[in-house]
Design an enzyme around this catalytic site. Structure first.
Site, PDB file in Angstrom:
ATOM      1  N   ARG A  57      -0.220 -44.813  76.333  1.00  0.00           N
ATOM      2  CA  ARG A  57      -0.751 -44.176  77.551  1.00  0.00           C
ATOM      3  C   ARG A  57      -2.239 -44.492  77.621  1.00  0.00           C
ATOM      4  O   ARG A  57      -2.942 -44.434  76.620  1.00  0.00           O
ATOM      5  CB  ARG A  57      -0.517 -42.654  77.546  1.00  0.00           C
ATOM      6  N   GLY A  77      -0.445 -34.360  76.454  1.00  0.00           N
ATOM      7  CA  GLY A  77      -1.656 -33.554  76.261  1.00  0.00           C
ATOM      8  C   GLY A  77      -2.594 -34.329  75.361  1.00  0.00           C
ATOM      9  O   GLY A  77      -2.198 -34.743  74.267  1.00  0.00           O
ATOM     10  N   ALA A  78      -3.836 -34.531  75.807  1.00  0.00           N
ATOM     11  CA  ALA A  78      -4.736 -35.442  75.086  1.00  0.00           C
ATOM     12  C   ALA A  78      -4.835 -35.181  73.583  1.00  0.00           C
ATOM     13  O   ALA A  78      -4.616 -36.086  72.776  1.00  0.00           O
ATOM     14  CB  ALA A  78      -6.117 -35.396  75.766  1.00  0.00           C
ATOM     15  N   ASN A  93      -8.699 -35.963  84.616  1.00  0.00           N
ATOM     16  CA  ASN A  93      -7.731 -34.938  84.244  1.00  0.00           C
ATOM     17  C   ASN A  93      -6.516 -35.083  85.141  1.00  0.00           C
ATOM     18  O   ASN A  93      -6.470 -35.933  86.039  1.00  0.00           O
ATOM     19  CB  ASN A  93      -8.353 -33.532  84.347  1.00  0.00           C
ATOM     20  N   LYS A  94      -5.499 -34.238  84.885  1.00  0.00           N
ATOM     21  CA  LYS A  94      -4.254 -34.344  85.626  1.00  0.00           C
ATOM     22  C   LYS A  94      -4.475 -34.414  87.133  1.00  0.00           C
ATOM     23  O   LYS A  94      -5.335 -33.684  87.658  1.00  0.00           O
ATOM     24  CB  LYS A  94      -3.392 -33.122  85.277  1.00  0.00           C
ATOM     25  N   ASP A 101      -8.830 -35.376  79.995  1.00  0.00           N
ATOM     26  CA  ASP A 101      -8.241 -36.470  79.216  1.00  0.00           C
ATOM     27  C   ASP A 101      -9.279 -37.514  78.847  1.00  0.00           C
ATOM     28  O   ASP A 101      -9.083 -38.272  77.891  1.00  0.00           O
ATOM     29  CB  ASP A 101      -7.099 -37.113  80.007  1.00  0.00           C
ATOM     30  N   GLN A 132       3.994 -29.535  84.583  1.00  0.00           N
ATOM     31  CA  GLN A 132       3.498 -28.989  83.314  1.00  0.00           C
ATOM     32  C   GLN A 132       3.181 -27.499  83.445  1.00  0.00           C
ATOM     33  O   GLN A 132       3.370 -26.733  82.508  1.00  0.00           O
ATOM     34  CB  GLN A 132       2.222 -29.723  82.851  1.00  0.00           C
TER      35      GLN A 132
END
Ligand SMILES: CSC[C@H]1O[C@H](OP(=O)(O)O)[C@H](O)[C@@H]1O
Length: 355
Positions: free
Chosen positions: A88, A46-47, A244-245, A234, A193
């Site tokens: 990451r 999670g950012a 994003n995801k 993110d 998630q």
């Protein structure tokens, strides 16, 4: 409320999110290398949570080398920063936190005071994150005048931040205000998630939700059962393109087709002021085994090749609004993003920390 991280004063306890929801397992780290591995392996993810963990990682390096010659400390912190930044690549909050810690270190005249200065800065980053997320929750909830059914993707809650959550913070605030009918929770393959973490958070607080597979989103939109989509981010480029995801872009296209608002909730620390568009956002490629295996059990024939881009980029034209703590950026484009971020530009340029 769930906490992904606990600072002990000399170590960082990390809730291993790979084990949730069935097991609550805490790991403890005392250096930047350990924190970097916790980030890389997604024990913490999670950012904003990654940003807070990295900040504590640097603070611990200063503690570990407190006795070193003053001129050695910059080299030690630089090496630790490199290790953390390599953990990451997509969430820019990680770089934002590292740079903020480096500014705090550079502004500290006395090497002997560096450990406590960096610990204080890391604690500020974590505390601000909670306050920022509550502000985002208020501004996001104000977008909805009546009870709504929203769809969310991945996990953007307390487990993805230092507390409260971004998109899930808006969900929490809507629930508190009695304006949330239900949440449709995308399971969010391949890391699950949504199924493992968002469902866990919402169940713990009695927030009504239904788990769906990622492939069901269009079906519920087509049946008029989605009033809005709320997701996190993110990294956001200066024109409002959002990383994003993986699966977020698909939702944005579906929302455009069905005339459903697509909202992104993110603190300004998620904006990468150095890039003009989403084309420059690095997309993390993770181990394909995270796609071909579930809990370590193969679900494909031997030898099946799998792709695993962990994020995608949603063009700003598909984003209804970006909800930040500095205001809501409606129909984001370079000009509207610049208007809200102008203050941020100034604080970062001056090297001061954002208020
Ligand atoms: C509140 S930021 C959460 C953001 O981070 C997630 O990615 P990951 O679980 O791989 O760290 C996802 O993109 C969420 O939107």
């Amino acid at each position: 409320m769930l906490q992904p991280l606990i600072w002990t004063g000399h170590s960082l306890r990390v809730l291993d999110q790979r084990r949730l929801p069935n097991e609550t397992v805490w790991s403890e780290y005392r250096d930047a290398a350990g924190v970097a591995e916790a980030i890389r392996s997604m024990q913490v993810r999670g950012a904003p949570a990654i940003a807070a963990a990295a900040a504590y990682g640097l603070a611990m390096e200063a503690q570990r080398h407190a006795g070193a010659r003053g001129d050695r400390l910059p080299e030690v912190l630089e090496a630790a920063a490199r290790v953390l930044l390599a953990s990451r690549p997509t969430a820019v909050n990680l770089r934002w936190a590292v740079e903020r810690m480096q500014k705090a270190a550079a502004a500290c005249p006395d090497p002997a005071a560096l450990p406590q200065v960096l610990v204080a800065e890391a604690e500020r980053i974590a505390a601000e994150d909670v306050a920022v997320n509550r502000r985002i929750g208020d501004l996001g909830a104000a977008l909805f005048a009546r009870p709504v059914q929203v769809l969310t993707h991945c996990n953007t809650g307390a487990l993805a931040t230092a507390g409260y959550g971004t998109a899930l913070g808006v969900v929490r605030r809507l629930h508190e205000l009695g304006r949330l009918r239900q949440v449709l929770v995308d399971e969010t393959r391949p890391y699950w998630q949504g199924a493992r973490l968002t469902a866990y958070e919402l169940a713990a607080e009695g927030i009504p939700h239904i788990l769906i597979t990622d492939s069901m989103a269009g079906h519920f939109m087509q049946r008029g059962q989605v009033d809005a989509v709320l997701v996190g981010a993110d990294r956001i480029a200066r024109n409002g393109d959002v990383a994003n995801k993986i699966g977020t872009y698909t939702l944005a296209v579906l929302c455009r087709h069905h005339g459903i608002p697509f909202y992104v909730a993110a603190p300004v620390s998620t904006f990468d002021l150095t890039i003009a568009t989403g084309e420059d956002i690095p997309i993390e490629e993770r181990d394909p085994a995270e796609v071909t295996h579930v809990y370590g059990r193969r679900i494909t024939p031997e030898g099946t090749q799998a792709a695993h881009p962990a994020f995608d980029v949603t063009p700003h034209e598909l984003v209804t609004a970006i909800i930040t703590e500095r205001g809501v950026i409606h129909h984001p484009q370079p000009e509207s993003v610049r208007a809200v971020l102008a203050a941020e530009d100034k604080t970062r340029a001056e090297g001061s920390t954002p208020a």
